[in-house]
Write a protein that holds these residues in place. Structure first.
Motif, mmCIF file in Angstrom:
data_model
loop_
_atom_site.group_PDB
_atom_site.id
_atom_site.type_symbol
_atom_site.label_atom_id
_atom_site.label_comp_id
_atom_site.label_asym_id
_atom_site.label_seq_id
_atom_site.Cartn_x
_atom_site.Cartn_y
_atom_site.Cartn_z
ATOM 1 N N LYS A 5 8.561 -5.860 -7.028
ATOM 2 C CA LYS A 5 8.467 -5.472 -8.468
ATOM 3 C C LYS A 5 6.897 -6.414 -8.925
ATOM 4 O O LYS A 5 6.114 -5.947 -9.364
ATOM 5 N N TYR A 6 6.767 -7.577 -8.245
ATOM 6 C CA TYR A 6 5.816 -8.475 -8.324
ATOM 7 C C TYR A 6 4.699 -8.135 -7.401
ATOM 8 O O TYR A 6 5.028 -7.889 -6.322
ATOM 9 N N LEU A 7 3.423 -8.464 -7.618
ATOM 10 C CA LEU A 7 2.381 -8.214 -6.768
ATOM 11 C C LEU A 7 2.460 -9.089 -5.773
ATOM 12 O O LEU A 7 2.249 -8.859 -4.350
ATOM 13 N N ARG A 8 3.031 -10.418 -5.764
ATOM 14 C CA ARG A 8 3.148 -11.258 -4.657
ATOM 15 C C ARG A 8 3.866 -10.958 -3.597
ATOM 16 O O ARG A 8 3.647 -11.130 -2.376
ATOM 17 N N ASN A 9 5.136 -10.367 -4.162
ATOM 18 C CA ASN A 9 6.309 -9.842 -3.069
ATOM 19 C C ASN A 9 5.548 -8.729 -2.290
ATOM 20 O O ASN A 9 5.763 -8.622 -1.131
ATOM 21 N N HIS A 10 4.852 -7.769 -3.014
ATOM 22 C CA HIS A 10 4.304 -6.593 -2.489
ATOM 23 C C HIS A 10 3.162 -6.919 -1.234
ATOM 24 O O HIS A 10 3.061 -6.463 -0.164
#
Length: 436
Positions: free
Chosen positions: A188-193
């Motif tokens: 969901k969050y850019l960091r995780n992606h």
């Protein structure tokens, strides 16, 4: 890893072992390993765990795990529950920002209360890389690309040189247990992606990417320091401080090579975002401005004025028994006089019988008008100010003296024709005002 970690904290955090540290402990791999490393290296520390109540029973289980960890390590633990969603709604910020504000405010309170010198977080090299890529995607300047700092005043990050793979290997080799946050699995969050997809793909194509990235980032940090020195030199040549704020010479800015880059460096710490609009101010009409959260940059005649936002002024009541008032930038007094006499710009004389106390002092608003003394008919203050060539700051600085809703004096400029003294005036009230 213990030996490397010990050497790192002794070389980079001088005196750490002679102080006490507050460790932000989530229960996840990184912070748990950092707790074991601090313990192994004889660093005196306490732990603080935030339960943000965002994952139901999973959040509560994290808190229980951390309590058992503190008991096993024989370390003092501070626990705090937060209503994060309510705070985010009340402050009109994201859940992530709310959690950040809540935890760091609490950490600072704990340090003050218990005499703890530092707040330690478990950011590591991969976190630094993720932050770099996020800032790169947002068009960050060089400061954003230098990544996470190892030591920022009270905040320290002792794991920054270590990769997550090293941290994981240490935990597995020492049979250290930790909690997995299920939200970390979401894209969901850019960091995780970036963590799950982009960075693994880059490292598969270039196995030494993380090491090379750290070297490149060190070069960026050195360039950033050099740029700070250059900016400090230019500051003394371009910027002048006055009672209005900071004045940036437009002529000197235009004469300086790489004008836009210099302007960015001079203003980057004031939370501006509309940089194209700021650059356009160099050739804009006087009075144009760009706003940030707490500041404005105003195009004046020969300079760009950097000022703080003015607080909205309330109406100030001036009672009949009060001889004088002192406001932000104005000193004003009144006195009864026997007859009319010629006045200066700082003085005005009124027919007291026309005045209904208390008088009012306020700042101007759009739509204000009055009847300028010596002219026929009413005039909008905006047009009056334009005729006087008032700058934006001049207009904001001026005070209006009002009788009920009528403006009777644009203080220091012009009185209202309706309130002039006449041959029938029997009581004269003289008012004198001085702007700081």
């Amino acid at each position: 890893m213990i030996k490397r970690f010990n050497q790192h904290i002794e070389s980079q955090f001088n005196g750490l072992k002679q102080t006490s540290v507050l460790l932000a402990i989530s229960g996840g791999l990184d912070s748990v390993v950092l707790a074991y490393l601090l313990k192994a290296c004889d660093v005196d520390f306490e732990m603080a765990h935030c339960n943000f109540k965002l994952r139901g029973s999973e959040s509560d289980a994290d808190a229980i795990f951390v309590e058992k960890l503190a008991e096993a390590l024989q370390v003092k633990l501070h626990l705090q529950n937060f209503n994060t969603e309510a705070y985010a709604k009340d402050q009109k910020v994201s859940i992530q920002m709310a959690a950040r504000e809540l935890r760091y405010h609490w950490f600072e309170e704990l340090c003050q209360t218990f005499g703890l010198a530092y707040i330690a977080t478990a950011h590591h090299a991969k976190d630094d890389l993720e932050t770099f890529l996020i800032n790169l995607s947002r068009g960050s300047g060089i400061d954003g690309l230098t990544g996470i700092t190892a030591h920022n005043e009270q905040l320290i990050r002792p794991l920054l040189p270590f990769s997550r793979e090293e941290i994981l290997a240490y935990a597995e080799a020492n049979e250290i247990k930790w909690r997995e946050d299920s939200s970390n699995a979401s894209d969901k969050y850019l960091r995780n992606h970036l963590r799950h997809h982009a960075i693994p793909a880059i490292e598969e194509a270039a196995p030494q990417f993380l090491n090379q990235f750290q070297k490149s980032q060190q070069h960026l940090k050195e360039v950033a320091l050099l740029l700070e020195d250059y900016t400090a030199m230019l500051f003394s040549q371009i910027v002048n401080q006055s009672f209005k704020g900071y004045e940036l010479s437009i002529q000197k800015l235009k004469q300086t090579p790489n004008t836009k880059a210099v302007l960015y460096q001079l203003l980057k710490d004031f939370e501006f975002t509309a940089w194209d609009d700021i650059y356009d101010l160099l050739d804009a009409e006087p009075g144009k401005y760009v706003s940030a959260k707490n500041h404005r940059l105003i195009r004046d005649r020969e300079v760009l004025l950097l000022t703080e936002h003015k607080k909205k002024h309330e109406v100030v009541l001036w009672n009949e028994q009060d001889a004088s008032l002192v406001l932000d930038n104005l000193k004003i007094k009144k006195e009864a006089v026997d007859q009319f006499s010629k006045t200066t710009a700082t003085e005005a004389i009124f027919d007291k019988d026309q005045l209904d106390f208390p008088l009012k002092l306020r700042k101007w608003e759009e739509g204000d008008w009055f009847y300028p003394f010596g002219l026929k008919g009413k005039k909008k203050l905006s047009k009056f100010f334009k005729d006087l060539k008032y700058s934006t700051l001049d207009k904001e600085s001026v005070w209006l003296l009002c009788n009920d809703q009528d403006i009777i004096w644009v203080v220091g400029a012009r009185t209202d024709d309706r309130y002039k003294v006449t041959p029938n005036t029997s009581q004269f009230l003289k008012i004198t005002a001085y702007y700081d």
